[in-house]
Design an enzyme around this catalytic site. Structure first.
Site, PDB file in Angstrom:
ATOM      1  N   GLU A   1      -4.705   7.424  -7.179  1.00 50.61           N
ATOM      2  CA  GLU A   1      -5.876   7.208  -8.059  1.00 50.61           C
ATOM      3  C   GLU A   1      -5.500   7.583  -9.485  1.00 50.61           C
ATOM      4  O   GLU A   1      -6.245   8.273 -10.187  1.00 50.61           O
ATOM      5  CB  GLU A   1      -7.074   8.032  -7.572  1.00 50.61           C
ATOM      6  CG  GLU A   1      -7.411   7.771  -6.107  1.00 50.61           C
ATOM      7  CD  GLU A   1      -8.712   8.434  -5.649  1.00 50.61           C
ATOM      8  OE1 GLU A   1      -8.925   9.618  -5.983  1.00 50.61           O
ATOM      9  OE2 GLU A   1      -9.507   7.762  -4.977  1.00 50.61           O
TER      10      GLU A   1
ATOM     11  N   CYS B   1     -17.798  10.087  -3.715  1.00 50.54           N
ATOM     12  CA  CYS B   1     -17.884  10.668  -5.061  1.00 50.54           C
ATOM     13  C   CYS B   1     -18.533   9.720  -6.066  1.00 50.54           C
ATOM     14  O   CYS B   1     -19.323  10.149  -6.904  1.00 50.54           O
ATOM     15  CB  CYS B   1     -16.495  11.072  -5.543  1.00 50.54           C
ATOM     16  SG  CYS B   1     -15.270   9.751  -5.492  1.00 50.54           S
TER      17      CYS B   1
END
Ligand SMILES: [Zn+2]
Length: 813
Positions: A325, A416
């Site tokens: 990420e 998230c």
């Protein structure tokens, strides 16, 4: 704790921050969102959806997935083991934060009572010394997954060679943010007391000579600054500073992935996990501003320059890579492969707001506006209950780029992003206004009435606009008393020909138009200074300012060092980045060509995608011909705002379009294979199933210049590829061009192959009438008695020790 009570006594709920309490803080004071009442318009609709759908939906998902029960289990209110991942606690905190923001502007006794019940469970789950981390409290001797046997050490430690990431401090950070929001919204100390007990524990454990490891996932640092503002307790500010100082000092994991490879003040580039690094630099900006820390200021300036000049997607997104990420290298800005996590977009907005509060420069709000209107709003559907975690700038409609989905998902294991949306959207009006001395900054344009604290009084302003669809903004002074102050209107970079505050993107041609300003109908000359146009005068009730930002359609090109955008152009209008979607272009976009001289027009479509302005023009498309060559034909092009793409099912999409035909991928002829959806037993990362029916004829079996499909790195195994047809079709022959890179790699033609077909209820073996046998550098041709089928499968046995692949697979009646 003694001093706290006096601070609380004077803390108005809407005060929003330390500025009102006379604490050290940023030089510019943001007007809290609670003082900005949004009236209808673009943001009215988005805020209402978040309030009435997203927040309740996220709580429901937290209940269904056991996230809330984990607190009840830790409190021993119900039996059972931990469910999920230890950082799931943070999701609950984030929705509480969003719900509190909603309560602050829309009193709701039912939601208030729900939060009370939830907070009671959280408080009960807290251990007597303040520790709060449900996974460990439920299983003190053997906590699951990323938790470690000992408290804290796994947050960014390296226990027995096993990397950390327990997210104990990350969870704590989101707890503090939720607690501050809940206290400010309701005046209740229930969750704030939980947060303070936890922060006092962390402050007692960390410090020189005590625990000195950094946080694994930064977040607690910036939330400690918020806790400092609401309590006035400098311990929390100092703890935030200390945690930042722990980074890159040889303790914990020393990796760029954790932005922990150097002391923070020595960092000059934004690297590693995008969300972690930007949350970290948000906290560094806080410390630079509040403590006047010069090395921190230098570091955040350098990291911002790196971000804006090298790593900013056109949509404002950050994080080029799926792997880790992570941020990419300079100019590594892919389109279909881009990650651009929604959370990283939110983090980028939060950081740029801080940079504005530190400097007063509007360029930071330009970046904030770019990411909010494009790379963040794309993260949530207009319905408020579907989400993108990943926000690429191109898609083929099949690739499952979004955590296994090719469109927005309803929820995901790591949630998230949805919960970050839930808390971020209601805070957007807080970016609209700010003050410094006798200056009022207008940072964002949205319809609202704002009561802006100024000196010992306040100024009430009504803003009316159809932004982002129109650039006309009307401001009216509603305050009774006349007073002298300077109105500072942001001059968006896009309105004066600057695409971004760097040389990463530029507009292809100048527009010539400039914003026009009038006060009570009289034109006012203005100059852009630090991104704002200022008007100082004695303002009285009824004064009207009209600000006209021209919104021509702009063509954007990227810096030539961005390889992914070479020869491509993107479209913008006002703050919005546009894209083309398959839904408007017969299902495909990669064949489109937008010549520089094609005229484009804008058109308001009230019934499309919740009401949007689309861009239209007579562009061109390239189409594959029978002999493999391609021809160019005129075609209608419709571009829609990127923020609302993918509302019409999984869809092909492109932000960047070829300026010349050679950069386009010709549309395949309408063939049987072209109508099918391709599947495979396995697809090598980087390869594409689209190669099977793209009608690109290979030069030879080792042709690596064209898209390919391989089963790499499966070797010697039984594999398959399959065409699923939308309705039953009659098939009588098939042609396969195998990939074989002998002399270069380990792919070979297969040992054997056979065809099977599905009639809608069962699979059958195909009776071959003739076949050319398996060969290289040509199509293998198979004929058989024609059958009507809904799926056709090509099964292969790979040679021992070798993989294999296919460059083209045709089927014919
Ligand atoms: Zn996220």
């Amino acid at each position: 704790m003694k001093g706290l009570l006096t601070v609380f006594a004077g803390a108005a709920i809407t005060a929003g921050s330390a500025w009102a309490e006379g604490l050290q803080d940023y030089p510019i004071c943001p007007t809290p969102f609670t003082a900005v009442r949004v009236e209808d318009g673009f943001w009215g609709a988005r805020l209402e959806t978040n309030r009435t759908v997203t927040i309740g939906y996220a709580f429901k998902k937290c209940e269904e997935t056991g996230r809330i029960d984990n607190f009840a289990k830790a409190a021993r209110l119900i039996p059972g083991s931990f469910r999920g991942t230890p950082f799931d606690d943070s999701d609950v905190y984030k929705v509480i934060e969003g719900a509190s923001y909603s309560l602050a502007t829309h009193p709701d006794p039912q939601l208030d009572a729900y939060l009370d019940g939830l907070i009671a469970k959280i408080a009960a789950a807290q251990e007597p010394d303040g520790y709060l981390y449900t996974a460990r409290t439920i299983h003190p001797d053997n906590p699951p997954g990323i938790a470690s046997p000992k408290r804290w050490l796994n947050d960014c430690g390296d226990l027995q060679g096993k990397y950390g990431d327990s997210h104990e401090l990350y969870n704590a950070g989101h707890l503090y943010e939720a607690a501050v929001a809940h206290y400010r919204a309701t005046g209740k100390r229930t969750l704030l007391d939980v947060a303070i007990r936890n922060a006092d524990l962390v402050a007692s454990v960390w410090g020189p000579g005590k625990l000195e490891i950094p946080s694994g996932h930064p977040e607690i640092e910036l939330s400690l600054v918020k806790l400092y503002r609401v309590t006035g307790n400098r311990t929390y500010l100092n703890l935030a500073h200390f945690l930042l100082e722990c980074r890159g000092r040889g303790k914990g994991i020393s990796q760029a992935q954790y932005a922990n490879h150097k002391p923070v003040a020595a960092q000059t580039e934004l690297v590693g996990h995008a969300v972690r690094s930007v949350y970290m630099v948000c906290a560094m900006t806080d410390i630079a501003a509040i403590l006047g820390d010069a090395p921190y200021r230098q570091a955040v300036d350098a990291m911002w320059f790196d971000m804006a000049s090298h790593k900013l997607a056109l949509t404002g997104g950050l994080g080029a890579r799926h792997g880790g990420e992570a941020m990419g290298d300079a100019y590594e800005l892919p389109n279909a492969e881009a990650y651009n996590e929604t959370c990283a977009g939110i983090a980028n907005a939060l950081w740029n707001h801080r940079m504005f509060l530190l400097t007063g420069d509007g360029k930071y709000l330009d970046v904030l506006e770019r990411v909010v209107y494009n790379g963040v709003l794309s993260g949530v559907s207009l319905s408020g209950d579907r989400f993108f975690y990943v926000n690429p700038l191109a898609a083929d409609g099949n690739n499952t780029f979004n955590q296994g989905h090719s469109d927005r998902f309803p929820w995901t294991g790591c949630a998230c992003c949805p919960v970050n949306i839930a808390r971020f959207i209601p805070s957007v009006p807080g970016f609209a206004y700010a003050t410094r001395g006798r200056c009022i900054y207008v940072g964002l344009y949205l319809s609202c009435v704002a009561e802006i604290p100024l000196g010992n009084g306040k100024v009430t302003l009504r803003q009316t606009t159809d932004y982002p669809w129109s650039g006309h903004v009307r401001l009216e002074v509603l305050s009774e008393a006349s007073s002298e102050w300077e109105l500072k209107l942001r001059v968006p970079g896009w309105s004066v020909g600057d695409a971004v505050p760097s040389d990463l993107y530029r507009y292809l041609t100048p527009s010539g138009a400039v914003p026009q300003l009038t006060v009570n109908g009289d034109p006012v000359r203005w100059e852009k200074a630090s991104g704002f146009a200022g008007v100082r005068r004695t303002w009285k009730r009824g004064d009207v300012v009209e600000w006209e930002l021209p919104m021509p359609i702009r063509r954007v090109v990227a810096n030539e060092k961005v390889a992914a955008d070479a020869g491509l152009v993107a479209l913008e209008r006002g703050p919005l980045v546009y894209c083309v979607e398959g839904s408007d272009e017969d299902g495909h976009v990669s064949h489109l060509v937008l010549d520089d001289d094609v005229a484009l027009t804008s058109e308001w479509r009230p019934s499309l995608l919740g009401g949007v302005t689309v861009l239209r023009g007579r562009a061109a498309g390239t189409y594959r011909l029978e002999d493999g060559s391609a021809e160019r034909r005129t075609t209608e092009l419709t571009a829609v705002p990127y923020q609302v793409w993918c509302h019409r099912g999984a869809n092909a999409m492109a932000v960047w379009l070829p300026r010349t035909a050679d950069k386009s991928v010709p549309l395949p002829r309408p063939t049987l294979a072209g109508t099918a959806k391709a599947l495979a037993s396995h697809t090598a990362p980087g390869d594409t199933l689209g190669a099977l029916n793209d009608q690109i004829v290979p030069a030879r079996s080792g042709d690596t210049s064209i898209p390919r499909f391989t089963w790499w790195d499966h070797k010697g195994s039984a594999e398959w590829v399959q065409y699923d047809f939308p309705q039953p079709v009659r098939v009588g022959s098939a042609d396969v061009y195998w990939f074989d890179d002998e002399g270069r790699g380990l792919c070979r033609v297969p040992q054997s192959c056979k065809l099977t077909w599905y009639d809608g209820s069962q699979w059958h073996q195909m009776d071959k009438a003739s076949e050319t046998g398996i060969g290289k550098d040509r199509f293998d041709h198979l004929t058989f008695a024609p059958v009507t089928l809904s799926s056709l499968r090509l099964e292969v046995q790979l040679k021992p020790g070798f993989s294999g692949g296919i460059l083209e697979w045709r089927v014919s009646p």
